[in-house]
Design a protein around this motif. Structure first.
Motif, PDB file in Angstrom:
ATOM      1  N   ASN A 184      12.415   7.062  -0.134  1.00 51.98           N
ATOM      2  CA  ASN A 184      11.537   6.628  -1.229  1.00 51.98           C
ATOM      3  C   ASN A 184      10.085   6.565  -0.784  1.00 51.98           C
ATOM      4  O   ASN A 184       9.185   6.959  -1.528  1.00 51.98           O
ATOM      5  N   ALA A 185       9.856   6.075   0.430  1.00 55.92           N
ATOM      6  CA  ALA A 185       8.483   6.000   0.950  1.00 55.92           C
ATOM      7  C   ALA A 185       7.905   7.404   1.124  1.00 55.92           C
ATOM      8  O   ALA A 185       6.739   7.653   0.795  1.00 55.92           O
TER       9      ALA A 185
ATOM     10  N   MET B  21      17.679   9.765   7.116  1.00 56.02           N
ATOM     11  CA  MET B  21      16.686   8.835   6.569  1.00 56.02           C
ATOM     12  C   MET B  21      17.416   7.791   5.738  1.00 56.02           C
ATOM     13  O   MET B  21      18.372   8.097   5.038  1.00 56.02           O
ATOM     14  N   SER B  22      16.889   6.608   5.821  1.00 54.99           N
ATOM     15  CA  SER B  22      17.431   5.559   4.957  1.00 54.99           C
ATOM     16  C   SER B  22      16.877   5.776   3.542  1.00 54.99           C
ATOM     17  O   SER B  22      15.880   6.483   3.352  1.00 54.99           O
ATOM     18  N   PRO B  23      17.516   5.201   2.541  1.00 60.34           N
ATOM     19  CA  PRO B  23      16.987   5.327   1.178  1.00 60.34           C
ATOM     20  C   PRO B  23      15.552   4.813   1.054  1.00 60.34           C
ATOM     21  O   PRO B  23      14.740   5.379   0.327  1.00 60.34           O
TER      22      PRO B  23
ATOM     23  N   ASP C 129       4.696   8.928  -0.830  1.00 61.46           N
ATOM     24  CA  ASP C 129       3.558   9.532  -0.128  1.00 61.46           C
ATOM     25  C   ASP C 129       3.266  10.925  -0.661  1.00 61.46           C
ATOM     26  O   ASP C 129       2.106  11.296  -0.871  1.00 61.46           O
ATOM     27  N   ALA C 130       4.322  11.713  -0.883  1.00 58.84           N
ATOM     28  CA  ALA C 130       4.141  13.065  -1.414  1.00 58.84           C
ATOM     29  C   ALA C 130       3.533  13.017  -2.810  1.00 58.84           C
ATOM     30  O   ALA C 130       2.611  13.786  -3.127  1.00 58.84           O
ATOM     31  N   HIS C 131       4.030  12.105  -3.646  1.00 57.76           N
ATOM     32  CA  HIS C 131       3.486  11.963  -5.004  1.00 57.76           C
ATOM     33  C   HIS C 131       2.013  11.564  -4.951  1.00 57.76           C
ATOM     34  O   HIS C 131       1.187  12.101  -5.703  1.00 57.76           O
ATOM     35  N   GLN C 132       1.670  10.646  -4.074  1.00 51.71           N
ATOM     36  CA  GLN C 132       0.282  10.199  -3.939  1.00 51.71           C
ATOM     37  C   GLN C 132      -0.611  11.353  -3.482  1.00 51.71           C
ATOM     38  O   GLN C 132      -1.730  11.516  -3.971  1.00 51.71           O
TER      39      GLN C 132
END
Length: 183
Positions: free
Chosen positions: A9-10, A3-5, A14-17
């Motif tokens: 981050n995305a 995965m790219s940085p 998404d997990a945090h949301q």
């Protein structure tokens, strides 16, 4: 899989949301029964106050005691089911609110039962808005609705004020409880 940085981050965002949304919805589920209980208390107490105005102090004392007992039972049930240990805090919040209301009435003596019957919903509407700032928009909407209905009733509904508050104030609480339950 690399995965790219930016993708990482995305994914974390998404997990945090998702976690935040789950926390809010879980909180709504926990609050549902309280809104329904207190909506029913308001409906019965305001209705009885309309028809038995000389007894409204006793009516509210008895029904508030029943509502508080039901709320305590709900909290104990939640504690057993979910392992929450916040009972003493909510009891302390309730005692603090009761003391605040009593002290407020000692300093700013109400001149009519209508003032008292309007003040309490304004106070709790404000509390719902403040709690909603942290725990979700639906509580803010409920608080604003309760405050608005109380103010409309106080300023524009005279003879049927208690009926207004029974149907619309109590109904707003029950409706909020059902709305919070719906995920």
């Amino acid at each position: 899989m690399n995965m790219s940085p930016q993708q990482a981050n995305a994914a974390l965002a998404d997990a945090h949301q998702t976690v935040e949304r789950s926390r809010i919805l879980y909180g709504y589920q926990q609050k549902t029964p309280y809104f329904i209980v207190w909506g029913l208390v308001w409906f019965v107490a305001y209705s009885m106050s309309h028809f038995l105005p000389s007894k409204q102090g006793w009516i509210w004392l008895v029904l508030d005691t029943l509502g508080a007992s039901a709320s305590f039972w709900i909290a104990r049930r939640n504690q057993r089911q979910h392992g929450h240990r916040d009972d003493w805090r909510w009891l302390a919040v309730g005692a603090t609110l009761c003391a605040f209301i009593i002290f407020t009435f000692q300093i700013l003596t109400p001149h009519s039962s209508k003032q008292i019957a309007s003040y309490i919903p304004l106070l709790f509407g404000t509390i719902y808005v403040v709690v909603g700032i942290w725990y979700g928009l639906r509580l803010i909407v409920a608080g604003v609705a309760i405050m608005g209905l109380s103010l409309i009733g106080y300023f524009w509904i005279d003879t049927y004020f208690n009926i207004w508050m029974a149907v619309l104030g109590g109904g707003a609480l029950v409706g909020t409880g059902l709305w919070l339950r719906r995920i």
